[in-house]
Write a protein that holds these residues in place. Structure first.
Motif, PDB file in Angstrom:
ATOM      1  N   TYR A  20       0.846  -1.190   0.000  1.00 45.46           N
ATOM      2  CA  TYR A  20       0.000   0.000   0.000  1.00 45.46           C
ATOM      3  C   TYR A  20       0.885   1.245   0.000  1.00 45.46           C
ATOM      4  CZ  TYR A  20      -3.423   3.547   1.184  1.00 45.46           C
ATOM      5  OH  TYR A  20      -4.222   4.668   1.159  1.00 45.46           O
ATOM      6  N   SER A  21       0.535   2.180  -0.860  1.00 49.72           N
ATOM      7  CA  SER A  21       1.229   3.456  -0.946  1.00 49.72           C
ATOM      8  C   SER A  21       0.208   4.572  -0.783  1.00 49.72           C
ATOM      9  CB  SER A  21       1.942   3.579  -2.296  1.00 49.72           C
ATOM     10  OG  SER A  21       2.326   4.910  -2.549  1.00 49.72           O
ATOM     11  N   SER A  22       0.549   5.608  -0.013  1.00 49.97           N
ATOM     12  CA  SER A  22      -0.387   6.713   0.211  1.00 49.97           C
ATOM     13  C   SER A  22      -0.716   7.444  -1.090  1.00 49.97           C
ATOM     14  CB  SER A  22       0.199   7.697   1.227  1.00 49.97           C
ATOM     15  OG  SER A  22       1.451   8.189   0.785  1.00 49.97           O
ATOM     16  N   SER A  23       0.201   7.427  -2.044  1.00 48.45           N
ATOM     17  CA  SER A  23      -0.022   8.122  -3.311  1.00 48.45           C
ATOM     18  C   SER A  23      -0.674   7.223  -4.359  1.00 48.45           C
ATOM     19  CB  SER A  23       1.298   8.664  -3.859  1.00 48.45           C
ATOM     20  OG  SER A  23       2.218   7.604  -4.062  1.00 48.45           O
ATOM     21  N   LYS A  24      -0.385   5.925  -4.304  1.00 46.29           N
ATOM     22  CA  LYS A  24      -0.860   5.000  -5.334  1.00 46.29           C
ATOM     23  C   LYS A  24      -2.049   4.166  -4.884  1.00 46.29           C
ATOM     24  CE  LYS A  24       0.903   1.345  -8.404  1.00 46.29           C
ATOM     25  NZ  LYS A  24       0.820   2.133  -9.642  1.00 46.29           N
ATOM     26  N   GLY A  25      -2.146   3.920  -3.578  1.00 42.01           N
ATOM     27  CA  GLY A  25      -3.163   3.015  -3.059  1.00 42.01           C
ATOM     28  C   GLY A  25      -2.606   1.598  -3.018  1.00 42.01           C
ATOM     29  N   TYR A  26      -3.476   0.607  -3.151  1.00 38.58           N
ATOM     30  CA  TYR A  26      -3.031  -0.785  -3.109  1.00 38.58           C
ATOM     31  C   TYR A  26      -2.366  -1.188  -4.427  1.00 38.58           C
ATOM     32  CZ  TYR A  26      -5.580  -1.381   1.235  1.00 38.58           C
ATOM     33  OH  TYR A  26      -6.002  -1.261   2.540  1.00 38.58           O
ATOM     34  N   GLN A  56       9.684  -6.996  -0.431  1.00 39.81           N
ATOM     35  CA  GLN A  56       8.389  -7.459  -0.924  1.00 39.81           C
ATOM     36  C   GLN A  56       7.271  -6.677  -0.247  1.00 39.81           C
ATOM     37  OE1 GLN A  56       8.165 -11.672  -0.253  1.00 39.81           O
ATOM     38  NE2 GLN A  56       9.826 -12.155  -1.653  1.00 39.81           N
ATOM     39  N   GLY A  57       6.254  -6.321  -1.025  1.00 41.61           N
ATOM     40  CA  GLY A  57       5.115  -5.598  -0.467  1.00 41.61           C
ATOM     41  C   GLY A  57       5.479  -4.195  -0.053  1.00 41.61           C
ATOM     42  N   SER A  58       5.041  -3.808   1.144  1.00 44.91           N
ATOM     43  CA  SER A  58       5.339  -2.435   1.614  1.00 44.91           C
ATOM     44  C   SER A  58       5.524  -2.429   3.132  1.00 44.91           C
ATOM     45  CB  SER A  58       4.202  -1.486   1.225  1.00 44.91           C
ATOM     46  OG  SER A  58       2.970  -1.953   1.771  1.00 44.91           O
ATOM     47  N   PRO A  59       6.609  -3.012   3.620  1.00 46.84           N
ATOM     48  CA  PRO A  59       6.867  -2.951   5.065  1.00 46.84           C
ATOM     49  C   PRO A  59       7.033  -1.513   5.521  1.00 46.84           C
ATOM     50  CG  PRO A  59       8.837  -3.646   3.883  1.00 46.84           C
ATOM     51  CD  PRO A  59       7.729  -3.650   2.890  1.00 46.84           C
ATOM     52  N   GLY A  60       6.658  -1.236   6.774  1.00 51.32           N
ATOM     53  CA  GLY A  60       6.745   0.119   7.298  1.00 51.32           C
ATOM     54  C   GLY A  60       8.173   0.642   7.286  1.00 51.32           C
ATOM     55  N   ASP A  61       8.324   1.922   6.934  1.00 51.35           N
ATOM     56  CA  ASP A  61       9.659   2.520   6.867  1.00 51.35           C
ATOM     57  C   ASP A  61      10.391   2.418   8.200  1.00 51.35           C
ATOM     58  OD1 ASP A  61       9.306   3.216   4.219  1.00 51.35           O
ATOM     59  OD2 ASP A  61       8.581   5.220   4.675  1.00 51.35           O
ATOM     60  N   ALA A  62       9.673   2.699   9.296  1.00 51.46           N
ATOM     61  CA  ALA A  62      10.311   2.677  10.614  1.00 51.46           C
ATOM     62  C   ALA A  62      10.832   1.282  10.957  1.00 51.46           C
ATOM     63  CB  ALA A  62       9.321   3.142  11.684  1.00 51.46           C
ATOM     64  N   LYS A  63      10.165   0.252  10.448  1.00 48.91           N
ATOM     65  CA  LYS A  63      10.560  -1.123  10.758  1.00 48.91           C
ATOM     66  C   LYS A  63      11.823  -1.541  10.013  1.00 48.91           C
ATOM     67  CE  LYS A  63       5.919  -2.774  11.919  1.00 48.91           C
ATOM     68  NZ  LYS A  63       4.838  -3.743  11.587  1.00 48.91           N
ATOM     69  N   ILE A  64      12.056  -0.979   8.840  1.00 52.97           N
ATOM     70  CA  ILE A  64      13.234  -1.378   8.058  1.00 52.97           C
ATOM     71  C   ILE A  64      14.367  -0.353   8.179  1.00 52.97           C
ATOM     72  CG2 ILE A  64      11.881  -2.723   6.414  1.00 52.97           C
ATOM     73  CD1 ILE A  64      12.083  -0.408   4.446  1.00 52.97           C
ATOM     74  N   TYR A  65      14.168   0.656   9.030  1.00 54.85           N
ATOM     75  CA  TYR A  65      15.190   1.697   9.238  1.00 54.85           C
ATOM     76  C   TYR A  65      16.527   1.086   9.646  1.00 54.85           C
ATOM     77  CZ  TYR A  65      17.678   5.228  12.020  1.00 54.85           C
ATOM     78  OH  TYR A  65      18.636   6.041  12.573  1.00 54.85           O
ATOM     79  N   GLU A  66      16.501   0.174  10.600  1.00 51.64           N
ATOM     80  CA  GLU A  66      17.748  -0.428  11.097  1.00 51.64           C
ATOM     81  C   GLU A  66      18.456  -1.199   9.988  1.00 51.64           C
ATOM     82  OE1 GLU A  66      19.280  -3.260  14.817  1.00 51.64           O
ATOM     83  OE2 GLU A  66      17.162  -2.706  14.626  1.00 51.64           O
ATOM     84  N   GLU A  67      17.694  -1.941   9.207  1.00 49.61           N
ATOM     85  CA  GLU A  67      18.272  -2.695   8.090  1.00 49.61           C
ATOM     86  C   GLU A  67      18.911  -1.759   7.067  1.00 49.61           C
ATOM     87  OE1 GLU A  67      16.823  -5.565   4.384  1.00 49.61           O
ATOM     88  OE2 GLU A  67      15.450  -5.167   6.057  1.00 49.61           O
ATOM     89  N   ILE A  68      18.254  -0.635   6.797  1.00 50.81           N
ATOM     90  CA  ILE A  68      18.783   0.335   5.840  1.00 50.81           C
ATOM     91  C   ILE A  68      20.131   0.878   6.311  1.00 50.81           C
ATOM     92  CG2 ILE A  68      18.412   2.615   4.824  1.00 50.81           C
ATOM     93  CD1 ILE A  68      15.367   1.995   4.997  1.00 50.81           C
ATOM     94  N   LEU A  69      20.194   1.288   7.581  1.00 49.90           N
ATOM     95  CA  LEU A  69      21.451   1.834   8.096  1.00 49.90           C
ATOM     96  C   LEU A  69      22.544   0.779   8.148  1.00 49.90           C
ATOM     97  CD1 LEU A  69      19.844   4.381   8.646  1.00 49.90           C
ATOM     98  CD2 LEU A  69      21.000   4.563  10.858  1.00 49.90           C
ATOM     99  N   GLU A  70      22.174  -0.450   8.484  1.00 53.84           N
ATOM    100  CA  GLU A  70      23.161  -1.539   8.482  1.00 53.84           C
ATOM    101  C   GLU A  70      23.790  -1.690   7.101  1.00 53.84           C
ATOM    102  OE1 GLU A  70      21.141  -5.004   9.817  1.00 53.84           O
ATOM    103  OE2 GLU A  70      21.622  -4.669  11.941  1.00 53.84           O
ATOM    104  N   GLU A  71      22.957  -1.605   6.082  1.00 52.53           N
ATOM    105  CA  GLU A  71      23.448  -1.770   4.717  1.00 52.53           C
ATOM    106  C   GLU A  71      24.320  -0.586   4.300  1.00 52.53           C
ATOM    107  OE1 GLU A  71      23.828  -4.089   1.261  1.00 52.53           O
ATOM    108  OE2 GLU A  71      23.120  -4.510   3.281  1.00 52.53           O
ATOM    109  N   LEU A  72      23.921   0.608   4.667  1.00 50.36           N
ATOM    110  CA  LEU A  72      24.700   1.791   4.316  1.00 50.36           C
ATOM    111  C   LEU A  72      26.061   1.784   4.999  1.00 50.36           C
ATOM    112  CD1 LEU A  72      21.979   4.614   4.399  1.00 50.36           C
ATOM    113  CD2 LEU A  72      22.952   3.483   2.390  1.00 50.36           C
TER     114      LEU A  72
END
Length: 230
Positions: free
Chosen positions: A34-40, A64-80
């Motif tokens: 789900y995207s706020s701009s696109k919908g489902y 896959q899908g649309s996991p919440g940004d706050a939930k994947i924040y740690e994974e993003i920083l780990e990768e960076l």
């Protein structure tokens, strides 16, 4: 300085014609999102990191899908950090989707970066400052006083930037123009690809094309919007 944000990557599946349930997607490499701009939509979430002011893309992640940004924040920083894209003391600009006191703290205590996550209305600076204390690992270092000084510098910088976070809104908005360019000029939408590996290859190509465009000096909001509207 880095800017991080995400957008939907939808697949060309006509689910209006034939209803597709979550059960139908079991075992598939793509999910409902789900995207706020696109919908489902059915597809993936693309998270992109770009440098500022060059706007050069430096990393992307696909979920896959649309996991919440706050939930994947740690994974993003780990990768960076793993790729040495984000270095100690760097500033990373993120929108309210990544908001959370824990994420501010993680940015400093674990990753040693300043995460300027745009705060929500109920944000309390005093509460955040009370949560920021020296990591225990500091006391195992050869020069703990130097580590403490560096840590205090990160906290001071985070506080100052959060108190003036609105001035970073025009900077963060530049990544939206990058996404528009990728989707409109390079057709990064309604993909005719149905495996994660294939989608990653396609996204990688388009991120490269965006990088080439901005490296040619097309890195202002006006010029990016003009190309996206062609």
């Amino acid at each position: 300085m880095l800017i991080v944000d995400s957008t939907d990557v939808s697949l060309d599946l006509n689910w209006f014609r034939k209803k597709i349930t979550k059960a139908d997607l079991a075992g598939k490499e793509f999910k409902w999102g789900y995207s706020s701009s696109k919908g489902y939509y059915i597809g993936y979430k693309l998270t992109l990191a770009i440098e500022y002011p060059s706007l050069r893309p430096v990393a992307f992640l696909l979920h896959q899908g649309s996991p919440g940004d706050a939930k994947i924040y740690e994974e993003i920083l780990e990768e960076l950090k793993r790729r040495r894209i984000a270095r100690n003391g760097d500033t990373i600009i993120l929108d309210k989707g990544y908001y959370g006191y824990r994420n501010y703290v993680l940015g400093i205590s674990r990753f040693k970066v300043i995460s300027v996550i745009f705060p929500r209305k109920n944000f309390k600076m005093g509460k955040l400052m009370a949560m920021l204390s020296y990591p225990l690992s500091i006391f195992n270092r050869s020069n703990p006083e130097k580590e403490k000084e560096f840590y205090r510098g990160l906290v001071k910088s985070l506080k100052a930037k959060l108190e003036n976070w609105e001035k970073y809104k025009p900077i963060r908005s530049m990544i939206e123009d990058i996404f528009k360019l990728a989707k409109s000029a390079f057709s990064l939408k309604n993909l005719h690809r149905y495996t994660e590996r294939s989608v990653k290859k396609f996204v990688c190509l388009h991120v490269l094309l965006v990088g080439i465009v901005v490296s040619l000096g097309i890195n202002s909001k006006e010029r990016l919007q003009r190309i996206a509207e062609w």
